[in-house]
Scaffold this motif. Sequence first.
Motif, PDB file in Angstrom:
ATOM      1  N   LEU A   1      12.744  57.566  44.025  1.00 25.85           N
ATOM      2  CA  LEU A   1      12.395  56.543  44.441  1.00 25.85           C
ATOM      3  C   LEU A   1      13.400  55.388  43.912  1.00 25.85           C
ATOM      4  O   LEU A   1      14.079  54.726  44.841  1.00 25.85           O
ATOM      5  CB  LEU A   1      10.898  55.994  44.202  1.00 25.85           C
ATOM      6  CG  LEU A   1      10.679  54.458  44.951  1.00 25.85           C
ATOM      7  CD1 LEU A   1      10.535  54.427  46.395  1.00 25.85           C
ATOM      8  CD2 LEU A   1       9.231  54.117  44.244  1.00 25.85           C
ATOM      9  N   ILE A   2      13.580  55.224  42.574  1.00 23.59           N
ATOM     10  CA  ILE A   2      14.508  54.354  42.038  1.00 23.59           C
ATOM     11  C   ILE A   2      15.771  54.729  42.327  1.00 23.59           C
ATOM     12  O   ILE A   2      16.650  53.836  42.663  1.00 23.59           O
ATOM     13  CB  ILE A   2      14.232  54.278  40.429  1.00 23.59           C
ATOM     14  CG1 ILE A   2      12.698  54.040  40.163  1.00 23.59           C
ATOM     15  CG2 ILE A   2      15.108  53.425  39.999  1.00 23.59           C
ATOM     16  CD1 ILE A   2      12.036  53.930  38.735  1.00 23.59           C
ATOM     17  N   LYS A   3      16.120  56.084  42.483  1.00 26.46           N
ATOM     18  CA  LYS A   3      17.537  56.226  42.733  1.00 26.46           C
ATOM     19  C   LYS A   3      17.881  55.661  44.055  1.00 26.46           C
ATOM     20  O   LYS A   3      19.104  55.043  44.521  1.00 26.46           O
ATOM     21  CB  LYS A   3      17.812  57.592  42.679  1.00 26.46           C
ATOM     22  CG  LYS A   3      18.011  58.195  41.268  1.00 26.46           C
ATOM     23  CD  LYS A   3      18.062  59.742  41.383  1.00 26.46           C
ATOM     24  CE  LYS A   3      18.064  60.454  40.038  1.00 26.46           C
ATOM     25  NZ  LYS A   3      18.361  61.660  39.965  1.00 26.46           N
TER      26      LYS A   3
ATOM     27  N   THR B   1       3.734  53.452  36.977  1.00 24.33           N
ATOM     28  CA  THR B   1       3.435  54.863  37.124  1.00 24.33           C
ATOM     29  C   THR B   1       3.746  55.367  38.345  1.00 24.33           C
ATOM     30  O   THR B   1       4.146  56.707  38.435  1.00 24.33           O
ATOM     31  CB  THR B   1       2.035  55.357  36.749  1.00 24.33           C
ATOM     32  OG1 THR B   1       1.057  54.764  37.434  1.00 24.33           O
ATOM     33  CG2 THR B   1       1.783  54.981  35.284  1.00 24.33           C
ATOM     34  N   TRP B   2       3.798  54.634  39.417  1.00 28.44           N
ATOM     35  CA  TRP B   2       4.171  54.968  40.883  1.00 28.44           C
ATOM     36  C   TRP B   2       5.710  54.870  41.066  1.00 28.44           C
ATOM     37  O   TRP B   2       6.222  55.469  42.032  1.00 28.44           O
ATOM     38  CB  TRP B   2       3.558  54.049  41.810  1.00 28.44           C
ATOM     39  CG  TRP B   2       3.959  52.753  41.558  1.00 28.44           C
ATOM     40  CD1 TRP B   2       3.079  51.749  40.677  1.00 28.44           C
ATOM     41  CD2 TRP B   2       4.945  51.981  42.108  1.00 28.44           C
ATOM     42  NE1 TRP B   2       3.775  50.627  40.659  1.00 28.44           N
ATOM     43  CE2 TRP B   2       4.940  50.562  41.444  1.00 28.44           C
ATOM     44  CE3 TRP B   2       5.939  52.198  42.734  1.00 28.44           C
ATOM     45  CZ2 TRP B   2       5.872  49.809  41.702  1.00 28.44           C
ATOM     46  CZ3 TRP B   2       7.083  51.394  42.772  1.00 28.44           C
ATOM     47  CH2 TRP B   2       7.014  49.781  42.665  1.00 28.44           C
ATOM     48  N   ALA B   3       6.331  54.394  40.025  1.00 23.05           N
ATOM     49  CA  ALA B   3       7.937  54.449  40.140  1.00 23.05           C
ATOM     50  C   ALA B   3       8.569  55.454  39.745  1.00 23.05           C
ATOM     51  O   ALA B   3       8.619  55.605  38.473  1.00 23.05           O
ATOM     52  CB  ALA B   3       8.324  53.151  39.498  1.00 23.05           C
ATOM     53  N   LYS B   4       8.781  56.519  40.719  1.00 18.47           N
ATOM     54  CA  LYS B   4       9.483  57.978  40.063  1.00 18.47           C
ATOM     55  C   LYS B   4      10.836  57.551  40.411  1.00 18.47           C
ATOM     56  O   LYS B   4      11.426  57.074  41.003  1.00 18.47           O
ATOM     57  CB  LYS B   4       9.095  59.005  41.256  1.00 18.47           C
ATOM     58  CG  LYS B   4       7.649  59.105  41.191  1.00 18.47           C
ATOM     59  CD  LYS B   4       7.003  59.446  39.574  1.00 18.47           C
ATOM     60  CE  LYS B   4       5.379  59.800  39.802  1.00 18.47           C
ATOM     61  NZ  LYS B   4       4.850  59.758  38.772  1.00 18.47           N
TER      62      LYS B   4
ATOM     63  N   VAL C   1      -1.414  43.822  43.882  1.00 23.38           N
ATOM     64  CA  VAL C   1      -0.764  44.114  42.465  1.00 23.38           C
ATOM     65  C   VAL C   1       0.210  44.917  42.914  1.00 23.38           C
ATOM     66  O   VAL C   1       1.277  44.733  42.105  1.00 23.38           O
ATOM     67  CB  VAL C   1      -2.144  44.879  41.565  1.00 23.38           C
ATOM     68  CG1 VAL C   1      -1.229  45.500  40.383  1.00 23.38           C
ATOM     69  CG2 VAL C   1      -2.842  43.732  41.180  1.00 23.38           C
ATOM     70  N   LYS C   2       0.092  46.140  43.385  1.00 21.99           N
ATOM     71  CA  LYS C   2       1.371  47.149  43.840  1.00 21.99           C
ATOM     72  C   LYS C   2       2.327  46.278  44.567  1.00 21.99           C
ATOM     73  O   LYS C   2       3.729  46.497  44.344  1.00 21.99           O
ATOM     74  CB  LYS C   2       0.764  48.159  44.719  1.00 21.99           C
ATOM     75  CG  LYS C   2       2.018  49.338  44.704  1.00 21.99           C
ATOM     76  CD  LYS C   2       1.513  50.473  45.157  1.00 21.99           C
ATOM     77  CE  LYS C   2       2.563  51.489  45.193  1.00 21.99           C
ATOM     78  NZ  LYS C   2       2.358  52.547  45.818  1.00 21.99           N
TER      79      LYS C   2
ATOM     80  N   ASP D   1      18.042  51.682  32.870  1.00 20.64           N
ATOM     81  CA  ASP D   1      17.415  50.452  32.565  1.00 20.64           C
ATOM     82  C   ASP D   1      16.275  50.307  33.520  1.00 20.64           C
ATOM     83  O   ASP D   1      15.127  49.710  32.982  1.00 20.64           O
ATOM     84  CB  ASP D   1      18.391  49.341  32.708  1.00 20.64           C
ATOM     85  CG  ASP D   1      19.346  49.211  31.416  1.00 20.64           C
ATOM     86  OD1 ASP D   1      19.416  50.010  30.560  1.00 20.64           O
ATOM     87  OD2 ASP D   1      20.249  48.198  31.634  1.00 20.64           O
ATOM     88  N   THR D   2      16.443  50.838  34.664  1.00 21.57           N
ATOM     89  CA  THR D   2      15.042  50.418  35.553  1.00 21.57           C
ATOM     90  C   THR D   2      14.088  51.368  35.238  1.00 21.57           C
ATOM     91  O   THR D   2      12.994  50.798  35.182  1.00 21.57           O
ATOM     92  CB  THR D   2      15.674  50.714  37.084  1.00 21.57           C
ATOM     93  OG1 THR D   2      16.782  49.951  37.442  1.00 21.57           O
ATOM     94  CG2 THR D   2      14.612  50.570  38.139  1.00 21.57           C
ATOM     95  N   LEU D   3      14.263  52.509  34.827  1.00 22.21           N
ATOM     96  CA  LEU D   3      13.269  53.353  34.303  1.00 22.21           C
ATOM     97  C   LEU D   3      12.453  52.847  33.059  1.00 22.21           C
ATOM     98  O   LEU D   3      11.296  52.896  32.879  1.00 22.21           O
ATOM     99  CB  LEU D   3      13.620  54.969  34.136  1.00 22.21           C
ATOM    100  CG  LEU D   3      14.174  55.714  35.297  1.00 22.21           C
ATOM    101  CD1 LEU D   3      14.770  57.022  34.821  1.00 22.21           C
ATOM    102  CD2 LEU D   3      12.926  55.947  36.188  1.00 22.21           C
ATOM    103  N   ASP D   4      13.298  52.297  32.306  1.00 24.15           N
ATOM    104  CA  ASP D   4      12.729  51.689  31.144  1.00 24.15           C
ATOM    105  C   ASP D   4      12.008  50.589  31.400  1.00 24.15           C
ATOM    106  O   ASP D   4      10.817  50.319  30.809  1.00 24.15           O
ATOM    107  CB  ASP D   4      13.826  51.172  29.996  1.00 24.15           C
ATOM    108  CG  ASP D   4      14.644  52.295  29.486  1.00 24.15           C
ATOM    109  OD1 ASP D   4      13.886  53.508  29.451  1.00 24.15           O
ATOM    110  OD2 ASP D   4      15.718  52.175  28.737  1.00 24.15           O
ATOM    111  N   PHE D   5      12.330  49.818  32.377  1.00 24.13           N
ATOM    112  CA  PHE D   5      11.606  48.589  32.785  1.00 24.13           C
ATOM    113  C   PHE D   5      10.469  49.138  33.471  1.00 24.13           C
ATOM    114  O   PHE D   5       9.314  48.612  33.270  1.00 24.13           O
ATOM    115  CB  PHE D   5      12.431  47.758  33.884  1.00 24.13           C
ATOM    116  CG  PHE D   5      11.623  46.740  34.537  1.00 24.13           C
ATOM    117  CD1 PHE D   5      11.806  45.357  33.946  1.00 24.13           C
ATOM    118  CD2 PHE D   5      11.050  46.904  35.697  1.00 24.13           C
ATOM    119  CE1 PHE D   5      10.923  44.177  34.455  1.00 24.13           C
ATOM    120  CE2 PHE D   5      10.441  45.814  36.289  1.00 24.13           C
ATOM    121  CZ  PHE D   5      10.215  44.372  35.508  1.00 24.13           C
TER     122      PHE D   5
END
Length: 170
Positions: free
Chosen positions: A94-96, A88-91, A40-41, A77-81
């Motif tokens: 990490l996204i930056k 919840t693991w997407a901080k 799933v992850k 937009d990515t944080l909204d997605f």
Amino acid sequence: MFAILTKTFNYLQSTGVLAAGIAFILAVWKAVLPIAQAHVKTAQEKSLLTAIEGLVARYAQVAALSKQDRFAAVLNDTLDFASDHGYTWAKSSLIKGLIESIYQDYKNAGKDVAPVITTPSSDVVKDEPEPVIPSTTDNSTADTSKPNSTDPVESDGASDIAKLEGEVDK
């Protein structure tokens, strides 16, 4: 009917088959659950990366945004997605990193990145020469104490800049 189910349950309990079956189910659950969670992850990571790639491609074409504004738009937009999909693991940190990596890959692949359009801000005043209005009065009483200059141009700007640079250096 109820009597048959009770006899069957008692038989399975007395022979230990019921306990073995429950232990087997728990063991399989403990073995399969981490694999399922990893799957799933992985699927979530793939969907997040796909979303970031799409957002980077979309905002790379917007010439009206600066590079920092493009990055901020993709990040928001990515944080909204991620929050909409429950990742919840997407901080943010990490996204930056993912955004920067995907943007560099996008540029290195030779894909089109629109140049930033620079527009003057509203506080910049366009320098236009003032119109010269011919005088209709008699200049015979004009002040002649100032020396007359034969050069029609007062300053070319270069000497003024040189003077200012000299004052700054002091």
